[in-house]
Write a protein that holds these residues in place. Sequence first.
Motif, mmCIF file in Angstrom:
data_model
loop_
_atom_site.group_PDB
_atom_site.id
_atom_site.type_symbol
_atom_site.label_atom_id
_atom_site.label_comp_id
_atom_site.label_asym_id
_atom_site.label_seq_id
_atom_site.Cartn_x
_atom_site.Cartn_y
_atom_site.Cartn_z
ATOM 1 N N LEU A 123 0.560 -1.392 0.195
ATOM 2 C CA LEU A 123 -0.056 -0.246 0.427
ATOM 3 C C LEU A 123 0.900 1.391 0.115
ATOM 4 O O LEU A 123 0.780 2.208 -0.578
ATOM 5 C CB LEU A 123 -0.766 0.281 1.287
ATOM 6 C CG LEU A 123 -1.635 1.287 1.311
ATOM 7 C CD1 LEU A 123 -2.385 1.321 0.524
ATOM 8 C CD2 LEU A 123 -2.536 0.965 2.388
ATOM 9 N N MET A 126 4.040 1.808 -1.146
ATOM 10 C CA MET A 126 4.392 1.841 -2.469
ATOM 11 C C MET A 126 3.508 2.387 -3.284
ATOM 12 O O MET A 126 3.698 3.223 -3.778
ATOM 13 C CB MET A 126 4.681 0.281 -2.643
ATOM 14 C CG MET A 126 5.678 0.800 -4.207
ATOM 15 S SD MET A 126 5.727 -0.911 -5.260
ATOM 16 C CE MET A 126 5.625 -0.374 -7.187
ATOM 17 N N LEU A 127 2.337 1.304 -3.123
ATOM 18 C CA LEU A 127 1.031 2.152 -4.031
ATOM 19 C C LEU A 127 1.042 3.182 -4.283
ATOM 20 O O LEU A 127 0.702 4.767 -5.432
ATOM 21 C CB LEU A 127 0.054 1.417 -3.908
ATOM 22 C CG LEU A 127 0.124 -0.098 -4.809
ATOM 23 C CD1 LEU A 127 -1.479 -0.652 -4.518
ATOM 24 C CD2 LEU A 127 0.303 0.250 -6.237
ATOM 25 N N ALA A 128 1.028 4.351 -2.767
ATOM 26 C CA ALA A 128 0.639 5.447 -2.673
ATOM 27 C C ALA A 128 1.959 6.356 -2.542
ATOM 28 O O ALA A 128 1.277 7.411 -3.352
ATOM 29 C CB ALA A 128 0.397 5.493 -0.717
ATOM 30 N N MET A 129 2.853 6.038 -2.049
ATOM 31 C CA MET A 129 4.536 6.725 -2.636
ATOM 32 C C MET A 129 5.140 6.697 -4.336
ATOM 33 O O MET A 129 5.005 7.895 -4.727
ATOM 34 C CB MET A 129 5.220 6.823 -1.511
ATOM 35 C CG MET A 129 5.006 6.526 -0.405
ATOM 36 S SD MET A 129 4.207 8.824 -0.335
ATOM 37 C CE MET A 129 3.506 8.443 1.008
ATOM 38 N N LYS A 130 4.641 6.037 -4.508
ATOM 39 C CA LYS A 130 5.521 5.612 -5.476
ATOM 40 C C LYS A 130 4.884 5.457 -6.555
ATOM 41 O O LYS A 130 4.527 6.009 -8.034
ATOM 42 C CB LYS A 130 6.127 4.421 -5.589
ATOM 43 C CG LYS A 130 7.740 3.778 -6.920
ATOM 44 C CD LYS A 130 9.292 4.383 -5.977
ATOM 45 C CE LYS A 130 10.270 4.729 -7.112
ATOM 46 N NZ LYS A 130 11.229 3.868 -7.061
ATOM 47 N N VAL A 131 4.243 4.956 -7.010
ATOM 48 C CA VAL A 131 2.653 4.791 -8.209
ATOM 49 C C VAL A 131 2.110 5.786 -7.776
ATOM 50 O O VAL A 131 1.715 6.486 -9.458
ATOM 51 C CB VAL A 131 2.507 2.968 -8.391
ATOM 52 C CG1 VAL A 131 1.749 3.271 -9.130
ATOM 53 C CG2 VAL A 131 2.994 2.567 -8.257
ATOM 54 N N SER A 132 1.036 6.336 -7.426
ATOM 55 C CA SER A 132 -0.050 7.798 -7.611
ATOM 56 C C SER A 132 0.831 9.055 -6.893
ATOM 57 O O SER A 132 1.769 9.092 -6.186
ATOM 58 C CB SER A 132 -0.653 7.122 -6.326
ATOM 59 O OG SER A 132 -1.041 7.527 -5.150
#
Lengths: 153, 259
Positions: free
Chosen positions: A21, A23-29
């Motif tokens: 989560l 990674m998805l929050a910081m890197k992807v979105s």
Amino acid sequence: MAKRNVEIMVGLFVALALAALFMLAMKVSNLSGLQGVQGYHLTANFDNIGGLKVRAPVTASGVLVGRVSAIRYDTQQFQAEVTLLIEPQYAQFPEDSSASIFTAGLLGEQYIGLEPGAEEVVLREGDELQVTQSAMVLEELIGKFLFDKASGE
Amino acid sequence: MSTYLQNLGHSVLDFFERLGRGHLFLWQLLLGLPLLLRRFSLVIQQLHSVGVLTLLITLVAGLFVGMVLGLQGYNTLVDFGAEESLGVMVALTLVRELGPVVAGLLFAGRAGSALTAEIGLMKATEQLSGLEMMAVDPFKRILAPRFLAGFIALPLLALMFSAIGVMGGYLVGVQLLGIDEGAFWSQMHAKVDFVEDVLNGVIKSVVFGLVITWIALFEGYDAMPTSEGVSRATTRTVVHASLAILGLDFVLTALMFGS
């Protein structure tokens, strides 16, 4: 003992999910996007911003130096007022720098390119970029081209 | 003629009876949940069998789905000179759709079928009746912890699926095909919204988790208490849960991203 192992595995499972989560929050979105970024604001007025969007990149010589933080319509001057958030390490733009709206590739998204000027005085928080160039709108270009063609004959 | 009509009427009534039993079953499951707060170790036990044991297949599937997306997306995007958008394509596809849906399908196949078989066998061997004889409510002791565990596990699995899928896309796109690394991440960063995309994906997987676990537990509980009945119930779980995921996914997508 078996119960302890089960609990360790479940703990690992949940920790992995939280890492995903994160990674998805910081890197992807873009959650880490604008709120966390420090910097100073510049404004620029354009006759036409085309398809420019909030969060569009602001580049100088192709290097990302900031992002568009707000777009509004100025009812006094009848122009679009774009606010740029420039990262603090790029604080040395001369006062007579210019801003242009470009398109990345033929069909790509639009971004703002900064062209440094030659003045000694540098831009500070809240200053306005005086020299701007609007977005190229394809229909306008085609219209102009056809008009020139017709009048040339 | 009248036999045909009777058959039709029977099957329709049967269907509604099952639907009604299913909803009463869900209600009793929900009633069992508050008690779990005091005995959370029951849920942890189930999280292990439902979540941890499904982890490996989810991660492997996620990695390969991401890699295939990267490969196929590159082939299409390179014609338009837009291969830098590969990151956006892979991330949005995974986070919005494939993460919740494929993780849900895997979860239905791996964990849902196991739940049905377990509950069905407990019923066939009269363990559930045995618990009732000892004045232990099987809903509170057996079914509710499994329900909550499935409900928690699927969103976590879907998140990991999406994250490792993006890594798979990165491996193929950047390391293998040579897309610029900065463009890959920054375009993704610019286009993927946390609330709009990531959280909506999580909401999807929460709904799927609820539906899959509900179907799996109900099929097990409602199975004919024979070995044939249990095997049929297990098949029905996988088929119905998969269909429910795909149908619900369309409805949720239309609600979330439609307008």
